[in-house]
Design a protein around this motif. Structure first.
Motif, PDB file in Angstrom:
ATOM      1  N   LYS A   1      -7.323   8.465   1.141  1.00 39.03           N
ATOM      2  CA  LYS A   1      -7.665   8.826   2.289  1.00 39.03           C
ATOM      3  C   LYS A   1      -8.118   7.534   2.938  1.00 39.03           C
ATOM      4  CE  LYS A   1     -12.173   8.993  -0.310  1.00 39.03           C
ATOM      5  NZ  LYS A   1     -11.695   8.833  -1.685  1.00 39.03           N
ATOM      6  N   LEU A   2      -8.495   7.694   4.268  1.00 38.71           N
ATOM      7  CA  LEU A   2      -8.736   6.487   4.964  1.00 38.71           C
ATOM      8  C   LEU A   2      -9.734   5.432   4.415  1.00 38.71           C
ATOM      9  CD1 LEU A   2      -8.349   5.356   7.704  1.00 38.71           C
ATOM     10  CD2 LEU A   2      -9.906   6.728   8.756  1.00 38.71           C
ATOM     11  N   GLU A   3     -10.700   5.985   3.787  1.00 40.56           N
ATOM     12  CA  GLU A   3     -11.780   5.165   3.025  1.00 40.56           C
ATOM     13  C   GLU A   3     -10.939   4.169   2.142  1.00 40.56           C
ATOM     14  OE1 GLU A   3     -12.189   8.008   3.659  1.00 40.56           O
ATOM     15  OE2 GLU A   3     -13.748   8.225   5.114  1.00 40.56           O
TER      16      GLU A   3
ATOM     17  N   ILE B   1       0.894  -1.045  -0.120  1.00 42.91           N
ATOM     18  CA  ILE B   1      -0.016   0.082  -0.017  1.00 42.91           C
ATOM     19  C   ILE B   1       0.836   1.262  -0.047  1.00 42.91           C
ATOM     20  CG2 ILE B   1      -1.697   1.506   1.219  1.00 42.91           C
ATOM     21  CD1 ILE B   1      -2.870  -1.284   2.461  1.00 42.91           C
ATOM     22  N   THR B   2       0.672   2.278  -0.824  1.00 45.24           N
ATOM     23  CA  THR B   2       1.364   3.488  -0.695  1.00 45.24           C
ATOM     24  C   THR B   2       0.277   4.470  -0.532  1.00 45.24           C
ATOM     25  OG1 THR B   2       2.723   5.000  -2.051  1.00 45.24           O
ATOM     26  CG2 THR B   2       1.194   3.550  -3.408  1.00 45.24           C
ATOM     27  N   THR B   3       0.794   5.573   0.452  1.00 47.89           N
ATOM     28  CA  THR B   3      -0.048   6.969   0.608  1.00 47.89           C
ATOM     29  C   THR B   3       0.663   8.011   0.153  1.00 47.89           C
ATOM     30  OG1 THR B   3       0.926   7.243   2.854  1.00 47.89           O
ATOM     31  CG2 THR B   3      -1.031   5.734   2.839  1.00 47.89           C
ATOM     32  N   ASP B   4       2.035   7.537  -0.834  1.00 39.55           N
ATOM     33  CA  ASP B   4       2.507   8.861  -1.215  1.00 39.55           C
ATOM     34  C   ASP B   4       2.142   9.116  -2.521  1.00 39.55           C
ATOM     35  OD1 ASP B   4       4.698  10.380  -1.947  1.00 39.55           O
ATOM     36  OD2 ASP B   4       6.380   9.127  -1.609  1.00 39.55           O
ATOM     37  N   THR B   5       0.946  10.011  -2.433  1.00 37.87           N
ATOM     38  CA  THR B   5       0.400  10.414  -3.668  1.00 37.87           C
ATOM     39  C   THR B   5       0.765  11.758  -4.033  1.00 37.87           C
ATOM     40  OG1 THR B   5      -1.432  11.396  -2.433  1.00 37.87           O
ATOM     41  CG2 THR B   5      -1.601   9.031  -3.337  1.00 37.87           C
TER      42      THR B   5
ATOM     43  N   ASP C   1      -0.176  14.961  11.542  1.00 39.87           N
ATOM     44  CA  ASP C   1      -1.546  14.769  11.644  1.00 39.87           C
ATOM     45  C   ASP C   1      -2.110  14.069  10.417  1.00 39.87           C
ATOM     46  OD1 ASP C   1      -1.289  15.723  14.233  1.00 39.87           O
ATOM     47  OD2 ASP C   1      -1.851  17.968  13.661  1.00 39.87           O
ATOM     48  N   ASP C   2      -1.416  14.601   8.973  1.00 38.12           N
ATOM     49  CA  ASP C   2      -2.159  14.086   7.938  1.00 38.12           C
ATOM     50  C   ASP C   2      -1.889  12.534   7.928  1.00 38.12           C
ATOM     51  OD1 ASP C   2      -2.713  16.548   7.212  1.00 38.12           O
ATOM     52  OD2 ASP C   2      -1.065  16.991   5.919  1.00 38.12           O
ATOM     53  N   LEU C   3      -0.969  11.909   8.467  1.00 39.69           N
ATOM     54  CA  LEU C   3      -0.798  10.439   8.335  1.00 39.69           C
ATOM     55  C   LEU C   3      -2.217   9.648   8.938  1.00 39.69           C
ATOM     56  CD1 LEU C   3       2.766   9.938   9.165  1.00 39.69           C
ATOM     57  CD2 LEU C   3       1.860   9.775   6.975  1.00 39.69           C
ATOM     58  N   HIS C   4      -2.521  10.360  10.248  1.00 35.88           N
ATOM     59  CA  HIS C   4      -3.464   9.760  10.757  1.00 35.88           C
ATOM     60  C   HIS C   4      -4.864   9.910  10.024  1.00 35.88           C
ATOM     61  CE1 HIS C   4      -1.873   9.077  14.979  1.00 35.88           C
ATOM     62  NE2 HIS C   4      -0.983   9.946  14.493  1.00 35.88           N
ATOM     63  N   LYS C   5      -5.031  10.801   9.106  1.00 43.75           N
ATOM     64  CA  LYS C   5      -6.311  10.769   8.129  1.00 43.75           C
ATOM     65  C   LYS C   5      -6.052   9.901   7.112  1.00 43.75           C
ATOM     66  CE  LYS C   5      -6.287  15.728   8.880  1.00 43.75           C
ATOM     67  NZ  LYS C   5      -6.083  17.330   8.361  1.00 43.75           N
ATOM     68  N   VAL C   6      -5.049   9.149   6.908  1.00 42.47           N
ATOM     69  CA  VAL C   6      -4.800   7.914   5.886  1.00 42.47           C
ATOM     70  C   VAL C   6      -4.864   6.638   6.393  1.00 42.47           C
ATOM     71  CG1 VAL C   6      -3.876   7.344   3.691  1.00 42.47           C
ATOM     72  CG2 VAL C   6      -4.153   9.951   4.264  1.00 42.47           C
TER      73      VAL C   6
ATOM     74  N   TYR D   1      -7.885   3.460   2.214  1.00 47.63           N
ATOM     75  CA  TYR D   1      -7.045   2.512   2.923  1.00 47.63           C
ATOM     76  C   TYR D   1      -7.768   1.263   3.521  1.00 47.63           C
ATOM     77  CZ  TYR D   1      -3.885   1.021   6.909  1.00 47.63           C
ATOM     78  OH  TYR D   1      -3.161   0.438   7.724  1.00 47.63           O
ATOM     79  N   LYS D   2      -8.871   1.530   4.135  1.00 45.97           N
ATOM     80  CA  LYS D   2      -9.759   0.329   4.622  1.00 45.97           C
ATOM     81  C   LYS D   2     -10.089  -0.678   3.539  1.00 45.97           C
ATOM     82  CE  LYS D   2     -11.857   2.988   8.381  1.00 45.97           C
ATOM     83  NZ  LYS D   2     -12.931   3.665   8.832  1.00 45.97           N
ATOM     84  N   LYS D   3     -10.563  -0.010   2.138  1.00 47.69           N
ATOM     85  CA  LYS D   3     -10.731  -0.956   1.056  1.00 47.69           C
ATOM     86  C   LYS D   3      -9.447  -1.761   0.742  1.00 47.69           C
ATOM     87  CE  LYS D   3     -14.279   2.181  -1.096  1.00 47.69           C
ATOM     88  NZ  LYS D   3     -14.357   3.053  -2.109  1.00 47.69           N
ATOM     89  N   ALA D   4      -8.523  -1.224   0.898  1.00 47.38           N
ATOM     90  CA  ALA D   4      -7.084  -1.793   0.412  1.00 47.38           C
ATOM     91  C   ALA D   4      -6.741  -3.035   1.380  1.00 47.38           C
ATOM     92  CB  ALA D   4      -5.924  -0.890   0.534  1.00 47.38           C
ATOM     93  N   ILE D   5      -6.896  -2.493   2.916  1.00 51.80           N
ATOM     94  CA  ILE D   5      -6.707  -3.723   3.760  1.00 51.80           C
ATOM     95  C   ILE D   5      -7.554  -4.907   3.546  1.00 51.80           C
ATOM     96  CG2 ILE D   5      -5.268  -2.328   5.149  1.00 51.80           C
ATOM     97  CD1 ILE D   5      -7.609  -2.080   6.984  1.00 51.80           C
ATOM     98  N   HIS D   6      -8.828  -4.295   3.084  1.00 46.50           N
ATOM     99  CA  HIS D   6      -9.940  -5.452   3.115  1.00 46.50           C
ATOM    100  C   HIS D   6      -9.474  -6.524   1.801  1.00 46.50           C
ATOM    101  CE1 HIS D   6     -13.873  -7.518   3.009  1.00 46.50           C
ATOM    102  NE2 HIS D   6     -13.904  -7.370   1.670  1.00 46.50           N
TER     103      HIS D   6
END
Length: 383
Positions: A247-249, A218-222, A280-285, A251-256
């Protein structure tokens, strides 16, 4: 020129910043400043430094060589280039020896080190150049002096063995091991430019190649297209899937999607984490509460104060261990030891280059003590 600072390390930084690497230490001493009626005095270090005149002579010689006529140009050019390199090499060696001798002399004149035997001062000087903080230096000095007196062993090589033992004990209190593989999600965080993506790929390669595990990325580096493409390249080589989340949504789809995988490796954006907003932005994702092992990646080429500030900013996130990168790009490692002792946080890996998966290694206390005293005998002989 005269420089005054609270510690020798800070004084040396001032010298290097103003006079450059060609500066030599002419004299140093510890003095008390300030205070009221003789109370509350502050101990300071005074250093007198100057530019080595030999460097100016080298510049003059280079200028003379450049002004020679063009007759027999090809032969002359080769000779001149050879002479330039020879002069540069000779002056560099002489300068390094001179600076080292001056710094050793500065230790002798410093009240906090004068009680130690000269062989011990040599070892302390090397460790000071490595960046070991003053508190640990003094502990090392006292330990070696006690060993010197009780054992009657006077040789530098014997003291060097004891110094390695002391340094090993000093860092043995922190955990030193790689991934535990007890958590499903493996997360790497850290500032920009420290090599997080490459490090993550090295860790993932171990899981795939050696452990035969089923993994996903998973990458959050967009923020950087190049970062996504880099991770996709590694994923292609390892034949594993990648999910890009914004976004967090997502992330949840990816882990599913990866619910049946052994491990999921998460790459985060490199930002200026001295600003709390980006933490703080990390916690949002990312959901940091979900079965996660988090590694903070720091570069050994960075400044210790900056690394400590980054660690402080990440204090709201549970950091399981540090990963120190770019060992191959520096020759000083004291900041790593200072941070390990101060934070009591473990170390998982050190990386030594860009090759995946080769340039990553787990370390132990022996490795670190050897690293800190690496090259000591060469410095003493002037090699």
């Amino acid at each position: 020129m005269k420089y005054v600072a609270p510690t020798m390390n800070e004084a040396m930084k001032k010298v290097r910043n103003e006079l450059g690497e060609n500066a030599v230490i002419l004299n140093s001493k510890v003095m008390d400043s300030g205070g009221v009626f003789g109370l509350f005095k502050k101990r300071m270090v005074e250093v007198i430094a100057a530019i080595d005149p030999g460097i100016e002579n080298e510049k003059a010689e280079m200028k003379r060589l450049r002004s020679q006529p063009d007759a027999s140009k090809s032969v002359s050019f080769k000779q001149d280039e050879h002479r330039k390199q020879q002069l540069k090499s000779e002056n560099s060696v002489q300068q390094e020896l001179k600076e080292l001798k001056k710094m050793i002399a500065s230790f002798t004149s410093s009240s906090q080190f004068e009680r130690y035997d000269s062989s011990i001062r040599e070892i302390l000087l090397h460790l000071q150049i490595q960046g070991i903080n003053e508190s640990l230096l003094l502990q090392a000095g006292d330990h070696l002096q006690g060993y010197f007196k009780s054992s009657g062993q006077k040789g530098t090589e014997i003291l060097l063995i004891e110094a390695k033992r002391f340094l090993k004990d000093a860092v043995s209190e922190v955990n030193m091991s790689g991934m535990s593989y007890k958590k499903k999600y493996i997360n790497v965080i850290g500032p920009t430019g420290v090599g997080k993506t490459t490090t993550l790929a090295k860790m993932a390669a171990e899981a795939v190649i050696e452990k035969r595990m089923k993994i996903g990325f998973i990458t959050t580096d967009t923020y950087r297209i190049a970062a996504i493409e880099q991770l996709k390249t590694y994923a292609g080589l390892l034949n594993v899937p990648v999910e890009v989340v914004y976004k967090l949504e997502d992330y949840k789809k990816a882990i599913h999607k990866f619910r049946d995988f052994d491990h999921v490796f998460i790459d985060t954006a490199g930002r200026n984490f001295r600003e709390k907003k980006f933490v703080d932005d990390l916690h949002k994702v990312i959901d940091f509460e979900r079965d996660m092992e988090t590694f903070l990646v720091l570069s050994l080429t960075g400044k210790e104060d900056d690394m400590k500030e980054i660690i402080t900013q990440f204090s709201a996130i549970e950091i399981n261990a540090f990963i120190f990168t770019k060992l191959d790009e520096t020759s000083t490692y004291g900041s790593m030891v200072n941070i390990l002792k101060e934070t009591k946080t473990g170390i998982a890996y050190i990386t030594t280059g860009q090759d995946v998966p080769e340039d990553i290694t787990e370390v132990d206390a022996d490795y670190i003590s050897e690293l800190l005293l690496k090259g000591f005998s060469h410095e003493r002989s002037g090699v």
